[in-house]
Write an enzyme that holds these catalytic residues in place. Structure first.
Site, PDB file in Angstrom:
ATOM      1  N   GLU A  94     -21.646  54.071 -17.781  1.00  0.00           N
ATOM      2  CA  GLU A  94     -22.744  54.440 -18.455  1.00  0.00           C
ATOM      3  C   GLU A  94     -23.380  55.930 -18.062  1.00  0.00           C
ATOM      4  OE1 GLU A  94     -24.008  49.839 -19.245  1.00  0.00           O
ATOM      5  OE2 GLU A  94     -24.942  51.104 -17.588  1.00  0.00           O
ATOM      6  N   CYS A 107     -28.239  61.886 -17.085  1.00  0.00           N
ATOM      7  CA  CYS A 107     -27.968  61.184 -16.002  1.00  0.00           C
ATOM      8  C   CYS A 107     -26.568  60.801 -15.973  1.00  0.00           C
ATOM      9  CB  CYS A 107     -28.958  59.969 -15.840  1.00  0.00           C
ATOM     10  SG  CYS A 107     -28.713  58.942 -14.214  1.00  0.00           S
ATOM     11  N   CYS A 114     -19.525  51.180  -7.513  1.00  0.00           N
ATOM     12  CA  CYS A 114     -19.839  51.747  -6.416  1.00  0.00           C
ATOM     13  C   CYS A 114     -19.206  51.175  -5.294  1.00  0.00           C
ATOM     14  CB  CYS A 114     -21.358  52.082  -6.452  1.00  0.00           C
ATOM     15  SG  CYS A 114     -21.929  53.463  -5.074  1.00  0.00           S
ATOM     16  N   CYS A 118     -26.215  49.189  -1.819  1.00  0.00           N
ATOM     17  CA  CYS A 118     -27.673  49.356  -1.822  1.00  0.00           C
ATOM     18  C   CYS A 118     -28.152  48.067  -2.569  1.00  0.00           C
ATOM     19  CB  CYS A 118     -28.259  50.641  -2.829  1.00  0.00           C
ATOM     20  SG  CYS A 118     -27.567  52.072  -2.038  1.00  0.00           S
ATOM     21  N   CYS A 121     -29.866  47.859  -6.412  1.00  0.00           N
ATOM     22  CA  CYS A 121     -29.050  48.608  -7.363  1.00  0.00           C
ATOM     23  C   CYS A 121     -28.132  47.670  -8.128  1.00  0.00           C
ATOM     24  CB  CYS A 121     -28.352  49.700  -6.971  1.00  0.00           C
ATOM     25  SG  CYS A 121     -27.348  50.760  -7.964  1.00  0.00           S
ATOM     26  N   GLY A 165     -22.210  55.160  -9.106  1.00  0.00           N
ATOM     27  CA  GLY A 165     -21.245  55.732  -8.340  1.00  0.00           C
ATOM     28  C   GLY A 165     -22.116  56.604  -7.143  1.00  0.00           C
ATOM     29  N   GLU A 166     -21.652  56.936  -5.954  1.00  0.00           N
ATOM     30  CA  GLU A 166     -22.180  57.897  -4.946  1.00  0.00           C
ATOM     31  C   GLU A 166     -21.341  59.205  -5.023  1.00  0.00           C
ATOM     32  OE1 GLU A 166     -24.497  58.524  -2.353  1.00  0.00           O
ATOM     33  OE2 GLU A 166     -23.191  60.390  -2.721  1.00  0.00           O
ATOM     34  N   SER A 197     -27.531  63.674  -6.577  1.00  0.00           N
ATOM     35  CA  SER A 197     -28.389  62.900  -5.930  1.00  0.00           C
ATOM     36  C   SER A 197     -27.358  61.779  -5.133  1.00  0.00           C
ATOM     37  CB  SER A 197     -29.370  61.998  -6.856  1.00  0.00           C
ATOM     38  OG  SER A 197     -29.790  61.114  -6.340  1.00  0.00           O
ATOM     39  N   SER A 220     -31.713  59.875  -1.805  1.00  0.00           N
ATOM     40  CA  SER A 220     -32.307  58.750  -2.091  1.00  0.00           C
ATOM     41  C   SER A 220     -32.606  58.034  -0.881  1.00  0.00           C
ATOM     42  CB  SER A 220     -31.287  57.539  -3.031  1.00  0.00           C
ATOM     43  OG  SER A 220     -31.041  57.808  -4.058  1.00  0.00           O
ATOM     44  N   LEU A 221     -33.740  58.191  -0.308  1.00  0.00           N
ATOM     45  CA  LEU A 221     -34.171  57.755   0.963  1.00  0.00           C
ATOM     46  C   LEU A 221     -34.694  56.286   1.211  1.00  0.00           C
ATOM     47  CD1 LEU A 221     -34.172  59.363   3.670  1.00  0.00           C
ATOM     48  CD2 LEU A 221     -36.459  59.941   3.536  1.00  0.00           C
ATOM     49  N   HIS A 222     -35.587  56.154   0.282  1.00  0.00           N
ATOM     50  CA  HIS A 222     -36.138  54.700   0.433  1.00  0.00           C
ATOM     51  C   HIS A 222     -36.922  54.318   1.541  1.00  0.00           C
ATOM     52  CE1 HIS A 222     -34.946  55.168  -3.551  1.00  0.00           C
ATOM     53  NE2 HIS A 222     -33.739  54.759  -3.362  1.00  0.00           N
ATOM     54  N   ASN A 296     -37.439  49.324 -11.059  1.00  0.00           N
ATOM     55  CA  ASN A 296     -37.064  48.397 -12.142  1.00  0.00           C
ATOM     56  C   ASN A 296     -36.344  47.190 -11.763  1.00  0.00           C
ATOM     57  OD1 ASN A 296     -37.788  50.468 -14.342  1.00  0.00           O
ATOM     58  ND2 ASN A 296     -36.125  51.477 -12.877  1.00  0.00           N
ATOM     59  N   CYS A 339     -33.533  53.735 -13.637  1.00  0.00           N
ATOM     60  CA  CYS A 339     -32.742  53.974 -12.387  1.00  0.00           C
ATOM     61  C   CYS A 339     -32.419  52.729 -11.621  1.00  0.00           C
ATOM     62  CB  CYS A 339     -33.756  54.763 -11.254  1.00  0.00           C
ATOM     63  SG  CYS A 339     -33.825  56.581 -11.607  1.00  0.00           S
TER      64      CYS A 339
END
Ligand code: SF4
Length: 346
Positions: A94, A107, A114, A118, A121, A165-166, A197, A220-222, A296, A339
Site C-alpha cells: 500500500e 508515503c 515487515c 512493532c 503496527c 516495511g523497514e 523513516s 520512529s523512537l516512541h 490510530n 500511520c
C-alpha cells in the site's frame, strides 16, 4: 524452450547501450529506451514511438516491464488517498497520498510486509514476503504524482518512506529508487524533499552517513527508555538505545543534518514525566525535531492515545529544552491509511 524474459528495468543505461550494440544497433537506442522506462514511465514497449516496430518487437521478445498496477484506490473524507498496489507476482503493498494546503506527500512502502514486530503496527502482522525492487518503489511515487496532478492540480512535493516495511532492511534498493527519483533522468525531485523513516538500525544509519546521502532522516523512537521501548518494539533488545544514539551521533557529525523523531504517546505506556525527560536526554546531542503523532488504534489492543494533558506535558517540556516539537493529527483514518494502519485490508 521459451527463455524467461528479463526485467528491463533491472538494466543500467550502460547495459542497455551495450545490448543494442551487441544486436547490431546504435548505442543511443539504449538512451532512448532508458528515457521511456524512467523519465516517461512507459508501461509497454508499444508506447516507445520513436523506435521502429522491429525494435519494439525485439524488445518485447527479450524483456518485460514489471510495472505496478494500482488495483484499488480509496479516498478518505479528508482527501487522503490510499492505493492498493498489485505487484507483478500478485503480492500487494500500500502507498498513501497525503494532501495538505500547500503540499502533497507520498508515503511509500519498501517491503512486502515487515520482518520487524512493532506491537502497535498493523503491518507487523503481515509476514515479510520480500523486498521491493527499485522500480516498484519508483512506480509508487509516479502513481501518487499522477493522482496529485489529477485530483489536486499540482505535482507531488514530498516523499516519506514510512509505508510498509523497514527501509533500512532493503537499503540498496531504496537507495537506487531514490537515485532514480532525484535524477533528472527520472523525476528530478530534490533529495531535501525525501525523508527516510527508520525504526533505527544502527549499522545502517552509519552506512547512510558514510554514503553521504542527501535526504532526511527520521527515527520512529516512541520511547527513550530501553525497557519500555523493548516492550513496544521488541527488536530494541538487539538494536538498543545506546547503539542507536551512538549511530545518530555519527550521522549528525557527518551530515550536520537535523534528526526528526517520530513519537506516539500512549496512555499508561510512555505518558509520564520520566518518559519525557528520557526523550529530552536522548535527543539533545544534536538539533532535533519531535513529531508527536496521533495514534490510530488497529484493534481492541493495549495501545490507546494518551490524554491531551500528557501531550501538553511533552510539548511544554521539549520546548523548554529548545527542542522543536509538532503535534501531527493523523490523516486517512477512515480508510486505514494512517500511520501504523497499513495492512492490505482494502
Ligand atoms: S512500524 Fe515500521 S518497522 Fe515497525 S513493524 Fe511497522 S512497518 Fe515494520
Amino acid at each position: 524452450m521459451e527463455t524467461k524474459k528479463k526485467d528491463i528495468r533491472a538494466f543500467t543505461k550502460e547495459q542497455l547501450r551495450d545490448f543494442f550494440v551487441s544486436h547490431g544497433d546504435k548505442a543511443f537506442r539504449g538512451n532512448q529506451v532508458y528515457e521511456w522506462l524512467w523519465h516517461k514511465s512507459a508501461h509497454s514497449f508499444e508506447e516507445m514511438t520513436n523506435l521502429s516496430k522491429e525494435t519494439r518487437q525485439m524488445l518485447e521478445s527479450n524483456f518485460t516491464i514489471n510495472h505496478i498496477k494500482v488495483d484499488q484506490m480509496q479516498r478518505s473524507s479528508d482527501g487522503t488517498i490510499k492505493n492498493a498496489v498489485l505487484l507483478h507476482d500478485d503480492l500487494v503493498v500500500e502507498s498513501v497520498l497525503i494532501p495538505t494546503k500547500s503540499r502533497t506527500t507520498a508515503c511509500v512502502s519498501s517491503q512486502v510486509g515487515c520482518s520487524l514486530d512493532c506491537r502497535f503496527c498493523a503491518t507487523a502482522r503481515l509476514k515479510r514476503m520480500r523486498n521491493l525492487n527499485p522500480d516498484e518503489i519508483y512506480d509508487q511515487v509516479v502513481a501518487i504524482d499522477n493522482e496529485s496532478r489529477l485530483y489536486f492540480d499540482r505535482p507531488l512535493t514530498n516523499i516519506v518512506f514510512m509505508g510498509m516495511g523497514e527501509p533500512l532492511m532493503n537499503y540498496n534498493n531504496v537507495l537506487q529508487a531514490i537515485d532514480k527519483i532525484t535524477s533528472p533522468e527520472g523525476l528530478g525531485m530534490s533529495p531535501k524533499r525525501i525523508t527516510l523513516s527508520t525504526s533505527g538500525v544502527p549499522k545502517m544509519i552509519k552506512k547512510m552517513a558514510d554514503d553521504g546521502v542527501k535526504f532526511k532522516l527520521a527515527v520512529s523512537l516512541h520511547s527513550a527508555i530501553d525497557s519500555v521501548r523493548t516492550t513496544i518494539m521488541p527488536f530494541n533488545a538487539t538494536f538498543n538505545l545506546s547503539d542507536l544514539r551512538e549511530a545518530l551521533k555519527y550521522w549528525y557529525n557527518k551530515t550536520k543534518s537535523r534528526i526528526t523523531y517520530e513519537y506516539v504517546v500512549w496512555e499508561g505506556i510512555n505518558d509520564k514525566l520520566r518518559d519525557v525527560e528520557a526523550l529530552v536526554d536522548f535527543c539533545r546531542f544534536a538539533p532535533s525535531k519531535v513529531n508527536l503523532i496521533e495514534y490510530n488504534p488497529i484493534d481492541e489492543g493495549d495501545f490507546r492515545q494518551a490524554s491531551n494533558k500528557a501531550i501538553d506535558l511533552y510539548v511544554d517540556t521539549l520546548e523548554r529544552h529548545g527542542i522543536v516539537v509538532t503535534v501531527r493529527r493523523s490523516r486517512g483514518k477512515d480508510i486505514d491509511a494512517a500511520c501504523g494502519q497499513l495492512a492490505n485490508k482494502s
